[in-house]
Design a protein around this motif. Structure first.
Motif, PDB file in Angstrom:
ATOM      1  N   THR A  36       0.744  -1.193  -0.009  1.00 26.49           N
ATOM      2  CA  THR A  36       0.094   0.035  -0.133  1.00 26.49           C
ATOM      3  C   THR A  36       0.687   1.221   0.139  1.00 26.49           C
ATOM      4  OG1 THR A  36      -0.121  -0.028   2.437  1.00 26.49           O
ATOM      5  CG2 THR A  36      -1.858  -1.110   1.387  1.00 26.49           C
ATOM      6  N   SER A  50      -5.268  -6.547  -2.003  1.00 23.61           N
ATOM      7  CA  SER A  50      -4.977  -6.182  -3.334  1.00 23.61           C
ATOM      8  C   SER A  50      -5.697  -7.034  -4.142  1.00 23.61           C
ATOM      9  CB  SER A  50      -3.328  -6.522  -3.704  1.00 23.61           C
ATOM     10  OG  SER A  50      -2.969  -7.661  -3.718  1.00 23.61           O
ATOM     11  N   LYS A  52      -6.812  -7.849  -8.781  1.00 25.13           N
ATOM     12  CA  LYS A  52      -6.905  -7.302 -10.267  1.00 25.13           C
ATOM     13  C   LYS A  52      -7.892  -8.023 -10.984  1.00 25.13           C
ATOM     14  CE  LYS A  52      -4.695  -6.533 -14.178  1.00 25.13           C
ATOM     15  NZ  LYS A  52      -4.822  -5.271 -14.775  1.00 25.13           N
ATOM     16  N   ASP A 146      -0.739  -1.800 -12.019  1.00 26.70           N
ATOM     17  CA  ASP A 146      -2.000  -1.968 -12.544  1.00 26.70           C
ATOM     18  C   ASP A 146      -2.952  -2.778 -11.643  1.00 26.70           C
ATOM     19  OD1 ASP A 146      -0.375  -4.164 -12.940  1.00 26.70           O
ATOM     20  OD2 ASP A 146      -1.607  -4.700 -15.008  1.00 26.70           O
ATOM     21  N   TRP A 147      -2.410  -3.204 -10.536  1.00 26.23           N
ATOM     22  CA  TRP A 147      -3.015  -3.800  -9.606  1.00 26.23           C
ATOM     23  C   TRP A 147      -3.646  -2.836  -8.401  1.00 26.23           C
ATOM     24  CZ3 TRP A 147      -3.314  -9.471  -7.896  1.00 26.23           C
ATOM     25  CH2 TRP A 147      -2.712 -10.280  -8.977  1.00 26.23           C
ATOM     26  N   ARG A 148      -5.104  -3.069  -7.928  1.00 27.45           N
ATOM     27  CA  ARG A 148      -5.578  -1.991  -6.765  1.00 27.45           C
ATOM     28  C   ARG A 148      -5.001  -2.751  -5.477  1.00 27.45           C
ATOM     29  NH1 ARG A 148      -6.663   2.389  -9.433  1.00 27.45           N
ATOM     30  NH2 ARG A 148      -8.471   2.854  -8.218  1.00 27.45           N
ATOM     31  N   LYS A 150      -5.383  -1.707  -1.000  1.00 29.62           N
ATOM     32  CA  LYS A 150      -6.157  -0.990   0.007  1.00 29.62           C
ATOM     33  C   LYS A 150      -5.473  -1.374   1.333  1.00 29.62           C
ATOM     34  CE  LYS A 150     -10.770   0.608   1.376  1.00 29.62           C
ATOM     35  NZ  LYS A 150     -12.196   0.346   1.080  1.00 29.62           N
ATOM     36  N   TRP A 157     -14.614  -7.710  -0.602  1.00 27.81           N
ATOM     37  CA  TRP A 157     -13.351  -6.977  -1.415  1.00 27.81           C
ATOM     38  C   TRP A 157     -12.856  -8.011  -2.475  1.00 27.81           C
ATOM     39  CZ3 TRP A 157      -8.359  -8.928  -1.122  1.00 27.81           C
ATOM     40  CH2 TRP A 157      -8.169 -10.023  -0.250  1.00 27.81           C
ATOM     41  N   ASP A 164     -14.092  -1.230  -6.592  1.00 34.91           N
ATOM     42  CA  ASP A 164     -12.753  -0.986  -6.532  1.00 34.91           C
ATOM     43  C   ASP A 164     -12.225   0.618  -6.892  1.00 34.91           C
ATOM     44  OD1 ASP A 164     -12.117  -1.376  -8.731  1.00 34.91           O
ATOM     45  OD2 ASP A 164     -10.702  -3.273  -8.348  1.00 34.91           O
ATOM     46  N   TRP A 167     -10.093   2.339  -4.598  1.00 33.26           N
ATOM     47  CA  TRP A 167      -8.941   1.906  -4.191  1.00 33.26           C
ATOM     48  C   TRP A 167      -7.942   2.686  -4.807  1.00 33.26           C
ATOM     49  CZ3 TRP A 167      -8.057  -3.742  -2.679  1.00 33.26           C
ATOM     50  CH2 TRP A 167      -9.444  -4.283  -1.921  1.00 33.26           C
ATOM     51  N   LYS A 168      -6.684   2.500  -4.545  1.00 31.73           N
ATOM     52  CA  LYS A 168      -5.646   3.188  -5.002  1.00 31.73           C
ATOM     53  C   LYS A 168      -4.864   2.227  -5.806  1.00 31.73           C
ATOM     54  CE  LYS A 168      -4.782   6.920  -1.688  1.00 31.73           C
ATOM     55  NZ  LYS A 168      -3.990   7.628  -0.691  1.00 31.73           N
ATOM     56  N   PRO A 169      -3.908   2.625  -6.706  1.00 32.47           N
ATOM     57  CA  PRO A 169      -3.020   1.716  -7.643  1.00 32.47           C
ATOM     58  C   PRO A 169      -1.941   1.325  -6.516  1.00 32.47           C
ATOM     59  CG  PRO A 169      -3.357   3.572  -8.703  1.00 32.47           C
ATOM     60  CD  PRO A 169      -3.991   4.079  -7.552  1.00 32.47           C
TER      61      PRO A 169
END
Length: 285
Positions: A36, A50, A52, A146-148, A150, A157, A164, A167-169
Motif C-alpha cells: 500500500t 490487493s 486485479k 495496474d493492481w489495486r 487498500k 473486497w 474498487d 482503491w489506489k493503484p
C-alpha cells in the motif's frame, strides 16, 4: 462405487515441483513486489488488500498462480479461498506456491485477490498468473501498478462485483530480484506450510484401511476471535495446528470402525449446546 481418500505427504509436493519443471508456469520474474505504500511498518500499514480484475471471453484450458509474501498471504479467486502461507522465518517468503485456479475462472469478469500481512520489518506481495485461454492465446498477469491496493478490510473486497474505484493503484516497491528478497524461482525451497497440501488419489482394492478413526460431527463454523466468549488456557480443547489434520469444532464426537465406507459409525459424545474441538489421543491411550 469408487472411493477416494486424502493423503497429506511431502512426497506429493516434491512430485508437483518436478512436474512444474516440465510444464510452463507463471513468469514470476516479470512480477513486482507491491504494497500500500513504501514503508508499510513505519506507517503502521501492517496489511495490504490487493486485487486485479480481468475479462475472459471463454473458459480457459489452464490457469495457475505463483505467489509469495513477506510474511503472510491469503489468496482468493472470484471470492473463493484458494490457499495461504506465511510465517516469521525467511523460508516462507523465499518459497513460491503454485495454485491451479482453472475451475474457479468464468466467462466474463474475474478477479484475483490477495490479503498480505507483514509481521514486522519489510512487507511485500509478489504474484504472477498464467492463463492458457486457448491453444494460441495466453494471458499473463503480474503484480504491479495496474493492481489495486487498500490498507483496510471491506466486505466483499475479494469478489468480482465489488467496486474498487476508490482503491489506489498498488505501490510498487520494486521489481522481482530487489533487496531484501533477491531472486526467487519455482520450484525452490518448499515452504513448511506447503508440506501440508492435500492431494486426492484413487483407493485400490488392496488398500489397507485403518482399524478405526474418531472425528467431530455436527460441525460448528469457525468465527472471529471476538465472537468467542470463553477461552480455556492450558487445555487441548482449542484449535491445534501442529498436525496435518485440519482443525474442527462440532457438537458431537463420533467413531468409525473400521475406517472404511462400510464401517460402523457410533456416537461417543453429544455436547448438546456445547462444543468439542480438535480431539487428541491421550499419551497413554
Amino acid at each position: 462405487m469408487r472411493h477416494r481418500i486424502i493423503f497429506v505427504t511431502a512426497v506429493i509436493v516434491f512430485a508437483a515441483c518436478a512436474f512444474a519443471q516440465q510444464s510452463a508456469v507463471p513468469d514470476i520474474a516479470k512480477a513486482s513486489w507491491i504494497w500500500t505504500g513504501p514503508k508499510p511498518v513505519a506507517a503502521g500499514e501492517w496489511e495490504c488488500y490487493s486485487r486485479k480484475t480481468f475479462e475472459l471471453s471463454t473458459k480457459p484450458a489452464k490457469a495457475e498462480v505463483l505467489i509469495t509474501a513477506d510474511n503472510v498471504y491469503e489468496l482468493f479467486v472470484n471470492g473463493t479461498f484458494v490457499g495461504e502461507d506465511g510465517g516469521s522465518e525467511p523460508v516462507y517468503w523465499r518459497s513460491l506456491e503454485l495454485y491451479d485456479i482453472t475451475k474457479l475462472l468464468t466467462v466474463g469478469a474475474n478477479v484475483i485477490a490477495a490479503r498480505a500481512k507483514s509481521l514486522g520489518g519489510s512487507g511485500g506481495l509478489l504474484i504472477a498468473v498464467r492463463i492458457q485461454v486457448d491453444k494460441d492465446n495466453i494471458l499473463q498477469l503480474h503484480s504491479g501498478a495496474d493492481w489495486r491496493a487498500k490498507l483496510t478490510y471491506t466486505d466483499g473486497w475479494n469478489k468480482t462485483e465489488h467496486d474498487d474505484g476508490a482503491w489506489k493503484p498498488a505501490f510498487v516497491l520494486g521489481a522481482h530480484g530487489m533487496k531484501p528478497w533477491g531472486a526467487i524461482s519455482y520450484p525452490g525451497t518448499v515452504s513448511p506450510m506447503s508440506l501440508m497440501r492435500v492431494s486426492m488419489m484413487d483407493v485400490g482394492a488392496d488398500f489397507n484401511w485403518p482399524a478405526g478413526v474418531v472425528f467431530v460431527g455436527d460441525f460448528v463454523p469457525l468465527k472471529e476471535p471476538k465472537d468467542f466468549v470463553v477461552y480455556v488456557s492450558g487445555s487441548r480443547a482449542y484449535f491445534e495446528h501442529d498436525a496435518a489434520t485440519p482443525a474442527a469444532m462440532g457438537r458431537e464426537l463420533w467413531s468409525l470402525v473400521p475406517a472404511k465406507p462400510d464401517g460402523k459409525a457410533a456416537l461417543l459424545c453429544d455436547a448438546g449446546s456445547g462444543v468439542i474441538g480438535s480431539p487428541t489421543v491421550s499419551y497413554d491411550g
